[in-house]
Design a protein around this motif. Structure first.
Motif, PDB file in Angstrom:
ATOM      1  N   LYS A  33       6.002 -34.927  38.471  1.00  0.00           N
ATOM      2  CA  LYS A  33       5.639 -33.989  37.096  1.00  0.00           C
ATOM      3  C   LYS A  33       5.050 -32.882  37.447  1.00  0.00           C
ATOM      4  O   LYS A  33       5.467 -31.839  36.924  1.00  0.00           O
ATOM      5  N   GLY A  34       4.232 -32.806  38.381  1.00  0.00           N
ATOM      6  CA  GLY A  34       3.713 -31.422  39.026  1.00  0.00           C
ATOM      7  C   GLY A  34       4.523 -30.413  39.707  1.00  0.00           C
ATOM      8  O   GLY A  34       4.320 -29.272  39.212  1.00  0.00           O
ATOM      9  N   PHE A  35       5.367 -31.238  40.324  1.00  0.00           N
ATOM     10  CA  PHE A  35       6.349 -30.165  40.945  1.00  0.00           C
ATOM     11  C   PHE A  35       7.317 -29.688  40.155  1.00  0.00           C
ATOM     12  O   PHE A  35       7.652 -28.177  40.137  1.00  0.00           O
ATOM     13  N   GLU A  36       7.805 -30.434  39.016  1.00  0.00           N
ATOM     14  CA  GLU A  36       8.598 -29.780  37.987  1.00  0.00           C
ATOM     15  C   GLU A  36       7.833 -28.940  37.104  1.00  0.00           C
ATOM     16  O   GLU A  36       8.674 -27.581  36.764  1.00  0.00           O
ATOM     17  N   GLU A  37       6.871 -28.954  36.946  1.00  0.00           N
ATOM     18  CA  GLU A  37       6.092 -27.962  36.065  1.00  0.00           C
ATOM     19  C   GLU A  37       5.721 -26.730  36.737  1.00  0.00           C
ATOM     20  O   GLU A  37       5.824 -25.511  36.507  1.00  0.00           O
ATOM     21  N   ALA A  38       5.559 -27.043  38.165  1.00  0.00           N
ATOM     22  CA  ALA A  38       5.512 -25.695  39.026  1.00  0.00           C
ATOM     23  C   ALA A  38       6.779 -24.907  39.424  1.00  0.00           C
ATOM     24  O   ALA A  38       6.657 -23.742  39.201  1.00  0.00           O
ATOM     25  N   ALA A  39       7.731 -25.772  39.259  1.00  0.00           N
ATOM     26  CA  ALA A  39       9.116 -25.045  39.315  1.00  0.00           C
ATOM     27  C   ALA A  39       9.594 -24.168  38.155  1.00  0.00           C
ATOM     28  O   ALA A  39      10.218 -23.331  38.191  1.00  0.00           O
ATOM     29  N   ALA A  44       8.190 -19.569  32.362  1.00  0.00           N
ATOM     30  CA  ALA A  44       6.996 -19.726  31.200  1.00  0.00           C
ATOM     31  C   ALA A  44       6.906 -18.324  30.527  1.00  0.00           C
ATOM     32  O   ALA A  44       6.939 -17.237  31.400  1.00  0.00           O
ATOM     33  N   GLU A  45       6.892 -18.288  29.120  1.00  0.00           N
ATOM     34  CA  GLU A  45       6.669 -17.116  28.410  1.00  0.00           C
ATOM     35  C   GLU A  45       5.175 -16.611  28.632  1.00  0.00           C
ATOM     36  O   GLU A  45       4.492 -17.310  28.654  1.00  0.00           O
ATOM     37  N   GLY A  46       4.978 -15.339  28.582  1.00  0.00           N
ATOM     38  CA  GLY A  46       3.735 -14.753  28.946  1.00  0.00           C
ATOM     39  C   GLY A  46       4.081 -13.102  28.769  1.00  0.00           C
ATOM     40  O   GLY A  46       4.861 -12.769  28.455  1.00  0.00           O
ATOM     41  N   ASN A  47       2.910 -12.559  29.298  1.00  0.00           N
ATOM     42  CA  ASN A  47       3.058 -11.044  29.521  1.00  0.00           C
ATOM     43  C   ASN A  47       4.266 -10.645  30.483  1.00  0.00           C
ATOM     44  O   ASN A  47       4.621 -11.374  31.468  1.00  0.00           O
ATOM     45  N   ASP A  48       5.038  -9.470  30.035  1.00  0.00           N
ATOM     46  CA  ASP A  48       6.115  -9.054  30.866  1.00  0.00           C
ATOM     47  C   ASP A  48       5.902  -8.217  32.103  1.00  0.00           C
ATOM     48  O   ASP A  48       6.825  -8.053  32.541  1.00  0.00           O
ATOM     49  N   ASP A  49       4.662  -7.919  32.296  1.00  0.00           N
ATOM     50  CA  ASP A  49       4.437  -7.033  33.349  1.00  0.00           C
ATOM     51  C   ASP A  49       4.341  -7.729  34.565  1.00  0.00           C
ATOM     52  O   ASP A  49       3.977  -7.075  35.821  1.00  0.00           O
ATOM     53  N   GLY A  50       4.344  -8.941  34.541  1.00  0.00           N
ATOM     54  CA  GLY A  50       4.034  -9.800  35.891  1.00  0.00           C
ATOM     55  C   GLY A  50       2.870 -10.104  36.431  1.00  0.00           C
ATOM     56  O   GLY A  50       2.631 -10.527  37.457  1.00  0.00           O
ATOM     57  N   ALA A  51       1.869  -9.454  35.592  1.00  0.00           N
ATOM     58  CA  ALA A  51       0.440  -9.695  36.211  1.00  0.00           C
ATOM     59  C   ALA A  51      -0.140 -10.946  35.738  1.00  0.00           C
ATOM     60  O   ALA A  51       0.603 -11.571  34.612  1.00  0.00           O
ATOM     61  N   ALA A  52      -1.169 -11.337  36.218  1.00  0.00           N
ATOM     62  CA  ALA A  52      -1.851 -12.819  35.929  1.00  0.00           C
ATOM     63  C   ALA A  52      -2.073 -12.296  34.436  1.00  0.00           C
ATOM     64  O   ALA A  52      -2.875 -11.416  34.028  1.00  0.00           O
ATOM     65  N   ALA A  53      -2.282 -13.613  33.685  1.00  0.00           N
ATOM     66  CA  ALA A  53      -3.118 -13.429  32.333  1.00  0.00           C
ATOM     67  C   ALA A  53      -4.475 -13.840  32.543  1.00  0.00           C
ATOM     68  O   ALA A  53      -4.971 -14.692  32.308  1.00  0.00           O
ATOM     69  N   THR A  54      -5.012 -12.436  32.751  1.00  0.00           N
ATOM     70  CA  THR A  54      -6.649 -12.340  32.555  1.00  0.00           C
ATOM     71  C   THR A  54      -6.917 -11.385  31.641  1.00  0.00           C
ATOM     72  O   THR A  54      -6.352 -10.496  31.359  1.00  0.00           O
ATOM     73  N   SER A  55      -8.097 -11.659  31.196  1.00  0.00           N
ATOM     74  CA  SER A  55      -8.693 -10.527  30.200  1.00  0.00           C
ATOM     75  C   SER A  55      -9.703  -9.717  30.950  1.00  0.00           C
ATOM     76  O   SER A  55     -10.788  -9.992  31.190  1.00  0.00           O
ATOM     77  N   HIS A  56      -9.142  -8.447  31.021  1.00  0.00           N
ATOM     78  CA  HIS A  56     -10.092  -7.353  31.861  1.00  0.00           C
ATOM     79  C   HIS A  56     -10.528  -6.543  30.722  1.00  0.00           C
ATOM     80  O   HIS A  56      -9.686  -5.675  30.273  1.00  0.00           O
TER      81      HIS A  56
END
Length: 58
Positions: A33-39, A44-56
């Protein structure tokens, strides 16, 4: 004990490490399950700029 004995021991130890990694990656069903999640992380949907989802906030 000469250098050839040391080389033989290191070769066997390397083979055992390789087999342990193969067993961990393919043999244990609990981590499937962990490998499938990582794959699926790149899809996964998120921000489109490729940056990590952090709040600066500045």
């Amino acid at each position: 004990m000469d250098i050839n004995d040391l080389r033989s021991i290191l070769t066997v130890a390397g083979l055992l490490c390789f087999l342990a990694i193969v067993w961990w990656a393919y043999g244990s069903k609990s981590s499937q399950k962990g490998f499938e999640e990582a794959a699926n992380l790149p899809f996964a949907e998120g921000n489109d700029d490729g940056a990590a989802a952090t709040s600066h906030r500045r």
